[in-house]
Scaffold this motif. Structure first.
Motif, mmCIF file in Angstrom:
data_model
loop_
_atom_site.group_PDB
_atom_site.id
_atom_site.type_symbol
_atom_site.label_atom_id
_atom_site.label_comp_id
_atom_site.label_asym_id
_atom_site.label_seq_id
_atom_site.Cartn_x
_atom_site.Cartn_y
_atom_site.Cartn_z
ATOM 1 N N GLY A 1 0.817 -1.213 0.000
ATOM 2 C CA GLY A 1 0.000 0.000 0.000
ATOM 3 C C GLY A 1 0.848 1.258 0.000
ATOM 4 N N SER A 2 1.930 1.248 0.771
ATOM 5 C CA SER A 2 2.831 2.401 0.808
ATOM 6 C C SER A 2 3.479 2.631 -0.555
ATOM 7 C CB SER A 2 3.923 2.189 1.859
ATOM 8 O OG SER A 2 3.378 2.055 3.131
ATOM 9 N N ILE A 3 3.919 1.563 -1.166
ATOM 10 C CA ILE A 3 4.522 1.682 -2.493
ATOM 11 C C ILE A 3 3.501 2.188 -3.502
ATOM 12 C CG2 ILE A 3 5.509 0.366 -4.411
ATOM 13 C CD1 ILE A 3 6.859 -1.393 -2.232
ATOM 14 N N SER B 1 1.573 5.943 -7.361
ATOM 15 C CA SER B 1 0.422 6.538 -8.049
ATOM 16 C C SER B 1 0.500 8.053 -8.067
ATOM 17 C CB SER B 1 -0.882 6.092 -7.387
ATOM 18 O OG SER B 1 -0.990 6.649 -6.086
ATOM 19 N N GLY B 2 1.308 8.632 -7.213
ATOM 20 C CA GLY B 2 1.467 10.080 -7.181
ATOM 21 C C GLY B 2 0.428 10.793 -6.351
ATOM 22 N N SER B 3 -0.369 10.062 -5.593
ATOM 23 C CA SER B 3 -1.385 10.717 -4.763
ATOM 24 C C SER B 3 -0.764 11.465 -3.588
ATOM 25 C CB SER B 3 -2.413 9.702 -4.273
ATOM 26 O OG SER B 3 -1.792 8.707 -3.512
ATOM 27 N N ILE B 4 0.437 11.062 -3.181
ATOM 28 C CA ILE B 4 1.188 11.767 -2.147
ATOM 29 C C ILE B 4 2.561 12.075 -2.726
ATOM 30 C CG2 ILE B 4 2.264 11.563 0.114
ATOM 31 C CD1 ILE B 4 -0.025 9.881 1.025
#
Length: 95
Positions: A41-43, A48-51
């Protein structure tokens, strides 16, 4: 504020579930499911660039992943100690 409380409750439940999976089940992979999902999930969040990928945003993810992986390793060690204690009891009864 309520979001932070909910996050801590969820993290506590996950840590408790992981601890039970690590210490009670024979196969070490069962206890590793939660840390693997958190790592994936962290990866995904960063890929995805959401953070944004900065040190300020990476630090909480590193801390969470470290806590869950160390909890998994500690649970496996406790499982080994419990198994060894059980073997010692069985050997003592045989003598």
């Amino acid at each position: 504020m309520i979001d932070l409380i909910i996050a801590f409750v969820i993290a506590g439940v996950l840590l408790f579930a992981e601890y039970l999976l690590c210490t009670k089940l024979k196969n070490p992979l069962w206890g590793g499911i939660i840390p693997i999902l958190i790592l994936a999930g962290s990866i995904f969040v960063f890929a995805s660039g959401s953070i944004p990928f900065t040190t300020k945003t990476i630090f909480p993810f590193v801390v969470v992943n470290t806590i869950f992986w160390l909890d998994w390793a500690g649970g496996r060690e406790k499982r080994k100690k419990l198994q060894q204690a059980e073997m010692d009891k069985m050997k003592a009864k045989d003598i």
